[in-house]
Every structure is written in C-alpha cells, then in structure tokens.
Design a protein around this motif. Structure first.
Motif, PDB file in Angstrom:
ATOM      1  N   LEU A 147      -4.762  11.823  -2.605  1.00 22.20           N
ATOM      2  CA  LEU A 147      -4.930  10.388  -2.327  1.00 22.20           C
ATOM      3  C   LEU A 147      -3.582   9.752  -1.995  1.00 22.20           C
ATOM      4  CD1 LEU A 147      -7.399   9.436  -5.209  1.00 22.20           C
ATOM      5  CD2 LEU A 147      -7.948   9.601  -2.786  1.00 22.20           C
ATOM      6  N   GLY A 148      -2.590  10.015  -2.840  1.00 25.64           N
ATOM      7  CA  GLY A 148      -1.267   9.470  -2.576  1.00 25.64           C
ATOM      8  C   GLY A 148      -0.595  10.136  -1.394  1.00 25.64           C
ATOM      9  N   TRP A 149      -0.774  11.445  -1.263  1.00 25.41           N
ATOM     10  CA  TRP A 149      -0.136  12.204  -0.178  1.00 25.41           C
ATOM     11  C   TRP A 149      -0.644  11.744   1.186  1.00 25.41           C
ATOM     12  CZ3 TRP A 149       3.760  15.707  -0.553  1.00 25.41           C
ATOM     13  CH2 TRP A 149       4.006  16.544   0.532  1.00 25.41           C
ATOM     14  N   ASP A 150      -1.980  11.656   1.344  1.00 30.05           N
ATOM     15  CA  ASP A 150      -2.555  11.191   2.612  1.00 30.05           C
ATOM     16  C   ASP A 150      -2.319   9.704   2.828  1.00 30.05           C
ATOM     17  OD1 ASP A 150      -3.485  13.480   3.784  1.00 30.05           O
ATOM     18  OD2 ASP A 150      -5.415  13.437   2.778  1.00 30.05           O
ATOM     19  N   GLY A 151      -2.292   8.944   1.719  1.00 34.80           N
ATOM     20  CA  GLY A 151      -2.001   7.511   1.842  1.00 34.80           C
ATOM     21  C   GLY A 151      -0.623   7.277   2.428  1.00 34.80           C
ATOM     22  N   LEU A 152       0.370   8.075   2.004  1.00 38.24           N
ATOM     23  CA  LEU A 152       1.722   7.957   2.559  1.00 38.24           C
ATOM     24  C   LEU A 152       1.717   8.237   4.058  1.00 38.24           C
ATOM     25  CD1 LEU A 152       3.956   9.717  -0.120  1.00 38.24           C
ATOM     26  CD2 LEU A 152       3.991   7.315   0.471  1.00 38.24           C
TER      27      LEU A 152
ATOM     28  N   MET B 292       1.006   6.778  -6.823  1.00 37.76           N
ATOM     29  CA  MET B 292      -0.098   7.710  -7.067  1.00 37.76           C
ATOM     30  C   MET B 292       0.391   9.158  -6.974  1.00 37.76           C
ATOM     31  SD  MET B 292      -3.071   5.755  -4.930  1.00 37.76           S
ATOM     32  CE  MET B 292      -4.357   6.949  -5.136  1.00 37.76           C
TER      33      MET B 292
ATOM     34  N   LEU C  57       0.831  -1.208   0.000  1.00 38.32           N
ATOM     35  CA  LEU C  57       0.000   0.000   0.000  1.00 38.32           C
ATOM     36  C   LEU C  57       0.865   1.256   0.000  1.00 38.32           C
ATOM     37  CD1 LEU C  57      -2.876  -0.866   2.513  1.00 38.32           C
ATOM     38  CD2 LEU C  57      -3.129  -0.327   0.103  1.00 38.32           C
TER      39      LEU C  57
ATOM     40  N   SER D 229       0.777   4.166  -2.812  1.00 45.30           N
ATOM     41  CA  SER D 229       0.571   5.585  -2.506  1.00 45.30           C
ATOM     42  C   SER D 229       1.657   6.445  -3.132  1.00 45.30           C
ATOM     43  CB  SER D 229       0.556   5.796  -0.984  1.00 45.30           C
ATOM     44  OG  SER D 229      -0.492   5.080  -0.390  1.00 45.30           O
TER      45      SER D 229
END
Length: 572
Positions: free
Chosen positions: A116-121, A104, A97, A101
């Motif tokens: 999406l990628g920033w918060d996922g990280l 993304m 995951l 991220s």
C-alpha cells in the motif's frame, strides 16, 4: 457566510503537531532500545493468515519524525513558492498523501500491506512529477512511473516466492530454497526506488516536478524508501553469499557516475539530484560493507541537509523567474544573506565539513571502510567520490554565491519569513542532528585504532576536491578540463554514462516500431476488413446492389417489414 477552508495554510501546522508527538516517542525508544509489534489477522488464504502488522521501533519512529519535520518545513516553503498556483490546495493534498504513503511503508513490516505504501509512493510521485502538465513533465513522469513499476513487479514476485513460509512478515523470514530469488527480487525493488544503476536516469528527470516536491521526494521519502527497505530486510538478505559484494559494486558504480555527471551539469536542480544519487550510493556501499547502522545514520542526516539545500535552491529559482540555470545566477550575498548562509551550511554538511551533521555519518563510513579489511579498488573509488562531492559543491557555490550575476538588472531578490523560517529550522538541524544522533542511537561502534594518515584521509580528499574546483573555476586556464576536451567523455558525463538514452529512447524504439507495424498491418487492415467495419461495408454494398437489381419501391419495404413483424409475433 462561511469562510473557505484553505488546506495549504494549515498543512504545515498539522505536520508540526504530528512531529511533536513522534519526536519524544522516537527519542524514548532510542534510549530504551525497545520494539513493539501489533498484529491482527485480516483473513486467511488456506492455512496462511494475512495479518495487519504495525511495528513501533527506534529505526521507524526516528525516520518518521525526520520525514514529518522535513514535510512541515517544505509545506511552509510551498505557500510562497506555489502562491500563484490556483490549484495549491490540490498540490498540498498530494504532498500529504505522499507523506502518508511513506509512513505506511515505515510502520507496516508485512510484505502484502507494505505494498500500500510502496505503490502509493510510486503513484503519487507520478502525479506530482507531471504536475505542470507539459510534454517535458509528462515524459519525466512516464520514465519515473515505468522504472518504479519494475520494482513493484519484483516486490509482487517476492510475495509469491515467500508463500511457502506461511507468512509475509519481514522480521520473521528464514532461509528457504527460494532465498536467492527472494533476495534478488527485493534487491531489484530497492534499486529501482533508490535509482541505483542501471535505473538511475529517472531521478534527474523527476526534477520536472515543483521544487517543494523535489525537496521532499529527493531528500527523505521516495529515494530513501529503497534504502529503508534494505535496512529492514538486511538480516534476511545478508545470508545470501552474493548480496553484499553485488550491492557494493552497484553502489560504487552509481556514486562514481553521479559525481562525474554533476561536475559538468549546469542545471541547479539536476546537480542537487545527482548529489542525492551520489549519497544514496554511499548509503548502499556502507550497507554492502556490512555497516547497516551507519547507512541508516547517514540516511537521516542526509535527509535534513538535502532538504535544506533544495529549499535554498528553490528560493533562488523563485527569485530568478523560475530559471534553473547556474550561469544566470550569482552574487546573491548582499540581497539574500539568510539564503547565502544556509546554502553554505548545507554545502558544508554535504561535503562532510568537521562538526556538521554530514561529517559524523560520512566520516564514520569512510573510516570504517578504511579500518576493516575490504576491497582496495572499491575503497579507492569511495575516496575518489568524496573528492568529487567536494569538487561539484565548490563549483556550485562559486557560481551562485560568489560569482558575478548574469541576470537582468531589474531582478528583485527577496526572502520572506515563509522562506527563511524553514531554512533556519533545517540549517539548525543540519548542524546538531549528527552529534545528537551519535549520543542517542543504540550503535555498538567498536573503537578503531588508526594511523594519522588513515584518520585524516577523508578530510584530505575533501580539501583536494575543494582546491581543484577553486583553481579550475577561478583561474583563467589555457586549456579546458579533460572531460570537456574529449567529446565522448563530455557526452557520457552529461548523459549519465549514456543511461538516459539507453533507458528511454533506445529501449522504446524497437517496441514502437513493432507496435506501429502491427497497427498498420493488422488493426487498420485485416482486422477491420474481417471485423465489424468490413461486415458493415459489405452489407451496405449488398443492399445497394439488391435495390438496383429489383428496382424496389418504398411500399415493398413497408410490406416486408409488416410481414417480418407478423412472423416474429407468431413465433413468440
């Protein structure tokens, strides 16, 4: 009977397959220097379309290939390092995951979708830091998450300030009346993710995560996300007059602080984390000097040799019963020859030894900063940090490789194929990636005519740091180093110029005191008395008094209940 599917055994192969797809595409895009944009409208806010945008360009594909290569080797290494963990499949899914991220963030240049990628990280990094579920990990995870939330808020504010442009695409931005606020917010977001001052204390704290996570997070993903965001935004941000000067000042402060702190640190993983912080400062400094291509070049090469350094350190930690103290290790050359060789290669690349991958990027950054007219003080500090890097790297190597072993005599040091294969792959990349990228990267590097003293200045600083470290760590000196003699400088070095207490305990003391008083004076006193609990106790007291006054019997209750039911039915 169906066999149980173990994802941790297949994840490394999956990453290798994706790398085999991405590497030829990135090489082709580098050679032809072309960019492809794919856009489709998801929905409209008034007349402003929110579009799903994918950018396929040489910068993104090369960085994505690097992330996939490092994650493939880290997942292979984790099958041995985490083999006794019964939740290894969950750990592997979290790492996958994390890689998703990061990709993304690389391929989505739209500010809203990039979230999406920033918060996922940020979210996955918090879960991975608290993976061991002890108080130390939880405290480190909270510092990591809360510091990164500052960057998330800044990115949301920049989205709001970009609304008047009618689109949120990074590469289509233009100057407006909010450019100062937008630039400041995006720069703060990148600083929190890349742990620049004053947000540096979370990076060494995040070493509470398992070593495979550190090898991935602190080499090519989480910490470089801020640098990559600034590289994407640089044409827009550099139009503000204060951006380059402020970024250079912050970056130089960060790299100096990290270098001085690594000199007195004894935790193996924290030394590598502080060296990461120092190299991030070098990337930001080169961007502050206007050398964006060189900052990107150093980001790629640094990711490869730093992942190798973490895997070598993880092998040592795994063999020494998960102890991270340098003073317990030593004399690993006879029992762990492959680890020793790869360890020396990674340290040479980190110092910028000639013809290693770090040499090409680091030497070009320093030579360009010497050649072009820049601030003399900043230039001197950058050269000083180069010698600091050489100093703590030599001290690190002397303690772990050539120094005497202080561990128990029954310690068995072993290196299997799952440990040596990732090390050999990454060590080969740490040797060839610098020269390979010089050949294929589309950089317009103009020739620099320099004197021999200017040309040799980086190597002189590297050698001076090496000699001083060798002398101070091998000779029986009568006096301790100056930083160890004065208590204030020693504490400042160990606590990262007091950033650790300032960013955690000090900032939390006043809010905790206020909230505790609020809890005692309002929530546990007046609000309970005037709220439901107080009303309930008052009604109980009143009913007991009524029962005592009228000497009631059970028959009276039955009569009153039946009358109440009849009145209710008649009303209905």
């Amino acid at each position: 009977m169906s066999m149980k599917f173990n994802i941790h055994k297949q994840a490394s192969m999956l990453m290798w397959m994706l790398f085999m797809l991405m590497a030829p595409m990135s090489a082709y895009l580098m050679l032809v220097n072309s960019t492809t944009l794919i856009e489709w409208v998801m929905f409209n806010i008034s007349t402003t379309p929110v579009m799903m945008t994918i950018i396929v360009d040489p910068t993104g594909t090369m960085f994505s290939a690097t992330v996939l290569l490092i994650s493939a080797n880290v997942l292979k290494f984790s099958t041995i390092y985490m083999k006794d963990d019964k939740f290894i499949d969950r750990f592997t899914v979290l790492v996958l995951l994390f890689v998703l991220s990061m990709n993304m963030l690389i391929f989505f240049p739209h500010l809203m979708i990039l979230l999406l990628g920033w918060d996922g990280l940020g979210l996955v990094s918090f879960i991975l830091v608290i993976y061991y579920q002890n108080p130390k990990s939880l405290a480190a995870g909270m510092i990591t998450a809360l510091t990164n939330r500052i960057g998330d808020v800044m990115l949301l504010l920049s989205i709001a300030w970009t609304l008047n442009q009618g689109q949120w695409n990074i590469i289509h931005m233009w100057e407006s009346e909010f450019i100062t606020w937008q630039g400041g917010a995006i720069m703060l977001a990148a600083m929190t993710k890349s742990a620049q001052m004053p947000f540096s204390s979370w990076l060494p704290a995040a070493m509470a995560a398992p070593t495979p996570v550190s090898a991935l997070v602190h080499s090519s993903t989480l910490v470089t996300a801020g640098v990559f965001l600034l590289i994407r935004f640089y044409p827009f941000l550099s139009s503000t007059p204060w951006f380059n000067q402020l970024l250079l000042l912050i970056a130089v402060s960060t790299t100096t602080m990290a270098g001085l702190s690594a000199v007195t640190e004894c935790d193996m993983k924290k030394i590598i984390a502080l060296s990461t912080l120092s190299q991030l400062g070098m990337m930001m400094a080169s961007m502050g000097l206007g050398m964006v291509s060189l900052a990107y070049f150093h980001m790629i090469t640094h990711a490869l040799f730093k992942a190798l350094l973490f895997i070598c350190a993880g092998t040592l930690i795994h063999s020494h019963m998960h102890s991270q103290d340098l003073r317990w290790m030593g004399n690993i050359t006879t029992q762990m020859p492959t680890t020793t060789s790869c360890f020396i290669l990674a340290n040479m690349a980190l110092c910028g030894a000639p013809f290693m991958s770090g040499f090409y990027s680091k030497d070009m950054i320093i030579e360009s900063s010497v050649f072009y007219s820049n601030n003399l003080l900043m230039l001197c500090i950058i050269l000083f940090t180069v010698s600091l890097t050489s100093f703590y790297t030599t001290r690190f190597s002397l303690t772990t490789i050539w120094g005497p072993s202080n561990s128990t005599p029954f310690m068995h040091l072993d290196e299997g194929t799952s440990l040596t294969t990732p090390m050999l792959v990454l060590s080969s990349m740490s040797i060839i990636s610098g020269s390979a990228l010089i050949w294929i990267m589309p950089m317009n590097q103009e020739p620099m005519i320099m004197t021999s003293s200017m040309k040799n200045m980086p190597m002189i600083m590297v050698l001076s740091g090496l000699i001083v470290a060798w002398y101070t760590n091998t000779q029986q000196l009568k006096h301790l180093p100056l930083m160890m003699v004065i208590p204030m400088t020693h504490y400042a070095s160990c606590l990262m110029w007091f950033l650790v207490p300032l960013s955690s305990q000090f900032t939390m003391k006043a809010p905790m005191y206020i909230s505790h008083n609020y809890l005692k004076s309002l929530d546990q006193s007046w609000l309970e008395t005037l709220g439901g609990q107080g009303m309930s106790s008052s009604s109980f007291l009143a009913s007991n008094m009524m029962m005592k006054m009228f000497n009631t019997k059970p028959v009276n209750y039955l009569m009153m209940s039946s009358i109440l039911v009849m009145v209710t039915l008649s009303l209905l």
